[in-house]
Design a protein around this motif. Structure first.
Motif, PDB file in Angstrom:
ATOM      1  N   SER A   1       7.863   2.024  37.740  1.00  0.00           N
ATOM      2  CA  SER A   1       7.547   0.787  37.024  1.00  0.00           C
ATOM      3  C   SER A   1       8.610   0.479  35.974  1.00  0.00           C
ATOM      4  CB  SER A   1       6.166   0.889  36.361  1.00  0.00           C
ATOM      5  OG  SER A   1       5.140   0.977  37.335  1.00  0.00           O
TER       6      SER A   1
ATOM      7  N   TYR B   1       6.124   6.773  33.919  1.00  0.00           N
ATOM      8  CA  TYR B   1       5.992   5.829  35.035  1.00  0.00           C
ATOM      9  C   TYR B   1       7.379   5.280  35.364  1.00  0.00           C
ATOM     10  CZ  TYR B   1       0.935   6.010  34.385  1.00  0.00           C
ATOM     11  OH  TYR B   1      -0.375   6.421  34.295  1.00  0.00           O
TER      12      TYR B   1
ATOM     13  N   LEU C   1      -1.583  -1.577  41.252  1.00  0.00           N
ATOM     14  CA  LEU C   1      -1.126  -1.033  39.971  1.00  0.00           C
ATOM     15  C   LEU C   1      -2.285  -0.695  39.039  1.00  0.00           C
ATOM     16  CD1 LEU C   1       1.999  -3.291  39.329  1.00  0.00           C
ATOM     17  CD2 LEU C   1       1.951  -0.888  40.007  1.00  0.00           C
TER      18      LEU C   1
ATOM     19  N   ASN D   1       4.696  -2.690  42.608  1.00  0.00           N
ATOM     20  CA  ASN D   1       5.782  -3.371  41.908  1.00  0.00           C
ATOM     21  C   ASN D   1       6.595  -4.260  42.839  1.00  0.00           C
ATOM     22  OD1 ASN D   1       6.083  -2.643  38.934  1.00  0.00           O
ATOM     23  ND2 ASN D   1       5.697  -0.637  39.830  1.00  0.00           N
TER      24      ASN D   1
ATOM     25  N   GLN E   1      -1.550  -1.704  30.191  1.00  0.00           N
ATOM     26  CA  GLN E   1      -1.022  -1.949  31.527  1.00  0.00           C
ATOM     27  C   GLN E   1      -2.153  -2.143  32.532  1.00  0.00           C
ATOM     28  OE1 GLN E   1       2.003  -2.323  32.706  1.00  0.00           O
ATOM     29  NE2 GLN E   1       3.301  -1.755  30.994  1.00  0.00           N
TER      30      GLN E   1
ATOM     31  N   GLU F   1       2.511   2.843  43.376  1.00  0.00           N
ATOM     32  CA  GLU F   1       3.195   2.286  42.209  1.00  0.00           C
ATOM     33  C   GLU F   1       4.426   1.512  42.651  1.00  0.00           C
ATOM     34  OE1 GLU F   1       5.350   3.681  38.015  1.00  0.00           O
ATOM     35  OE2 GLU F   1       4.419   5.177  39.330  1.00  0.00           O
TER      36      GLU F   1
END
Length: 231
Positions: A188, A185, A55, A27, A75, A23
């Motif tokens: 993120s 999350y 992701l 990003n 997402q 994750e």
């Protein structure tokens, strides 16, 4: 253990929270893509694709049996959408580049194009909300749908070279931060917060480039027309 296995399983523990390294890395690739986009570099698109693939596995938590079992279908869906639109953007920027150092010249969208963006964002969110809810997406589902539609339109706007695409990202980030925090999350959510500031910078950078290039073209047109006026 090979790199792929490590990347899939690696976790970062902060207090009672567990964050997947993919994750974080996904990003980071997204941030690098945004920086490349601001600089109008074609390599931004393939870099973004790598982040999207990482992701995608993160936001389908229940499918990939991650520590966070929450599915954010908007997402996850937007990662697939990114992959498709990124190929379009990569080809378009490569074709537009020619022999120039940058891939595209920023320009403002027309009035009709701006109306299209607003109607598509609001209307698409209204249409997708019950669809995502029926599929079991995380509440509030409208926020997930808003993020999906905003991301789609922003990526399309970037491919077209519209200055306004940065403002669509701001609208996405404003909704995305509280949604991601509530869903757990955190990496993120932090990146979305950072993106919000970055996209404002990107907007003003492209705005300035557009103004400078427009002035240069106007000057060139004037110089080209002078011999005709003298004749």
């Amino acid at each position: 253990m090979n790199v792929i296995t490590w990347l899939f399983d690696a976790q970062l523990h902060i207090g009672s929270q567990t964050i997947l390294w993919r994750e974080i890395i996904g990003n980071v690739f997204g941030l690098i893509c945004a920086i490349g986009g601001m600089r109008r570099k074609s390599w931004a698109w393939p870099v973004g694709i790598i982040g999207n693939l990482l992701l995608l596995t993160v936001f389908l938590g229940a499918v990939f049996h991650t520590p966070n079992p929450t599915n954010l279908l908007g997402q996850a869906g937007r990662q697939i959408m990114f992959l498709i639109v990124a190929v379009y953007g990569w080809i378009r920027w490569h074709q537009s580049r020619g022999g120039q150092a940058v891939a595209i010249s920023p320009r403002w969208a027309s009035g009709k194009q701006r109306i299209f963006l607003v109607v598509a964002l609001v209307g698409g969110t209204a249409i997708l909300t019950p669809v995502f809810r029926a599929l079991g997406s995380f509440e509030p589902v409208w926020a997930d749908a808003w993020i999906f539609m905003g991301s789609l339109l922003a990526t399309y706007g970037m491919a077209r070279g519209w200055v306004e695409f940065w403002l669509i990202w701001v609208a996405v980030d404003a909704v995305g931060v509280p949604l991601l925090v509530s869903a757990g999350y955190y990496a993120s959510a932090f990146m979305y917060l950072f993106y919000g500031a970055f996209t404002l910078i990107g907007f003003f950078v492209w705005w300035r480039i557009n103004r400078v290039e427009s002035a240069a073209r106007a000057l060139l047109d004037t110089d080209t027309a002078m011999p005709v006026l003298r004749g």
